[in-house]
Structure formats: structure tokens, C-alpha cells
Scaffold this active site. Sequence first.
Site, PDB file in Angstrom:
ATOM      1  N   GLY A 192       0.860  -1.181   0.000  1.00 38.57           N
ATOM      2  CA  GLY A 192       0.000   0.000   0.000  1.00 38.57           C
ATOM      3  C   GLY A 192       0.888   1.219   0.000  1.00 38.57           C
ATOM      4  O   GLY A 192       2.027   1.152   0.448  1.00 38.57           O
ATOM      5  N   THR A 193       0.373   2.344  -0.503  1.00 41.07           N
ATOM      6  CA  THR A 193       1.301   3.467  -0.673  1.00 41.07           C
ATOM      7  C   THR A 193       0.970   4.668   0.212  1.00 41.07           C
ATOM      8  O   THR A 193       1.281   4.626   1.396  1.00 41.07           O
ATOM      9  CB  THR A 193       1.392   3.846  -2.149  1.00 41.07           C
ATOM     10  N   THR A 194       0.345   5.722  -0.304  1.00 38.76           N
ATOM     11  CA  THR A 194       0.430   7.013   0.379  1.00 38.76           C
ATOM     12  C   THR A 194      -0.791   7.359   1.237  1.00 38.76           C
ATOM     13  O   THR A 194      -1.935   7.249   0.779  1.00 38.76           O
ATOM     14  CB  THR A 194       0.648   8.119  -0.663  1.00 38.76           C
TER      15      THR A 194
END
Length: 280
Positions: free
Chosen positions: A43-45
Site C-alpha cells: 500500500g502506498t500514500t
Amino acid sequence: MTDRLARTDPFDYSGSSFSDLIRRISPLDWPGEPAGHLPHVEGTTIVAAVYEGGVVIAGDRRATAGNLISKRDMRKIFQTDRVSAVGISGSAGPAIELAKVFATELEHYEKVEGSELSLEGKANKLASMVRGNLPMAMQGLVIVPLFAGYDRRSEVGRIFDFDVAGGRYEERRFSATGSGGLHARASLKARWERGMGADEAVDLTISALWDAADEDSATGGPDTVRGLYPIVAQIDADGYAEREEDEVAERARQVADARGDRLSAGSAIADRNPRPDAPA
């Protein structure tokens, strides 16, 4: 696990920790540590910003596996109780599990103790869970959550971020984490203002995610083709509430239009004077 739990007193109030209860009554069902590096989804930001009377937390929808996009509609914001939420970045599977166990921990504590844990206590609890993941982090399964909530005692929104070893740090104004966190933080730093309202904070977080997606390929921007937009949640004295997707879509379009107008203005100036060093 079900049989063992069935033979256990369901009202075991010997401790307020749900994790300790499961380890005690059913240790074989507690997740073990992986052997060696495992391929996984990231998962990123995630971003969060404090406003007058509350806090907004938002996350993009993209998940990646190496250089591939593995999911375009991933949920990274999870409500953990009436006045708090956690955003996840890092290894998606363990991070989602951590968010759900954390919510169960808070519910279990409230049932056993008869009162809600303070926001400071919730952040400390989450820090200990991140610290417990350190052996998995050493094998590449890193979890980096962002915790936001409304403090009923001081009547303000508060943000806590963490390092891989479980270090807990409070951010007074805004914070961002994940692969696009550096760019999102720069965007928040440039636009955050003391005393801003909830709507302004929502626009701020959407802009920060836009800026992160513009620089970081692992962060997903608004997807108008599939109708996918960031998940944006507001937490204040009235509790946790997610903004409607249609509203987030409209606000994302306004951010896009504003960026487009600025780029068009820049092109018009360049067209009028193609050689900056030429005489006027």
C-alpha cells in the site's frame, strides 16, 4: 481455533489486551513469523491534516507488487473506534490485519475496563503492535501506519506517525507516510494554515495526494475512467465520518482544473516569449 475458544470462558476479563488473550488461549492460531523474504503487495500514500476542531485523514487507492499495479481500489483508511482511524502503508496484508486487530483491541479494552482508552493510550497501543511486527519487518514485511483521532479531553484533532521499530511521534499540523509521503508532505507544508476549516483540510489532503501521484508512480491519482477517488475521512467531536465519493470526485476535479489552468498560463507566457533572453 473455534473449538478451543468454545471451551474458554468467553468473559475472560483477566486482561484488557485482546492480543494477549488470543496468545494465551490459542497460541497456535496467532500469526507466526515468515521464513525468508516473501513477495507481497504494497500500500502506498496516506496523509492527514489537523483543522480547527478535528482532523482529516485520506489515502490513495493504488497497491503495487514490484513495478506492477496489483489493485486500483484498495482501502487504506480504517475506522478504529468512534473517534479515531488508522491509515496503512507498507505490506498490505499484514497492515490490514494490524488495523483490524487494533480496532478489536480498542473495543476489547472498552468492554473490559468500562471506559474508552485515551487517544494517547491508543497511540501507545498501536506503537507496541508496530514494534511487535519488527521481526517481520526485518524480512521485508514493513508496516508503517498513520493514526489520527479526536481527543475528547483537549477537544482537538491529533496525528501520530510511527517508525518501523514502533517509535511513536506526534505531528501537530500534518503528516504523510508511504512511498509518496515525501512529496505529499511538501505539498501539505506549502498549503497548511492554522485555523483552517474541515472543507479546506479535505481539499488540502486531496491536493497533497494529487502532488504525490504526480511524482510517485506507486501512488494512484483520481481515476476518472473507473470512478475511483481517494478515501477521505473527517474526525471531530461528532465522530468519524467519510466524505461521499461524489463530493471527493468533485473536489478532485477542481484540483485538476486548477492545476490545468496554471499549466495553461505557463504555456501562454512561453508562447509569447519563446526566448527568455530575447529583447522585449
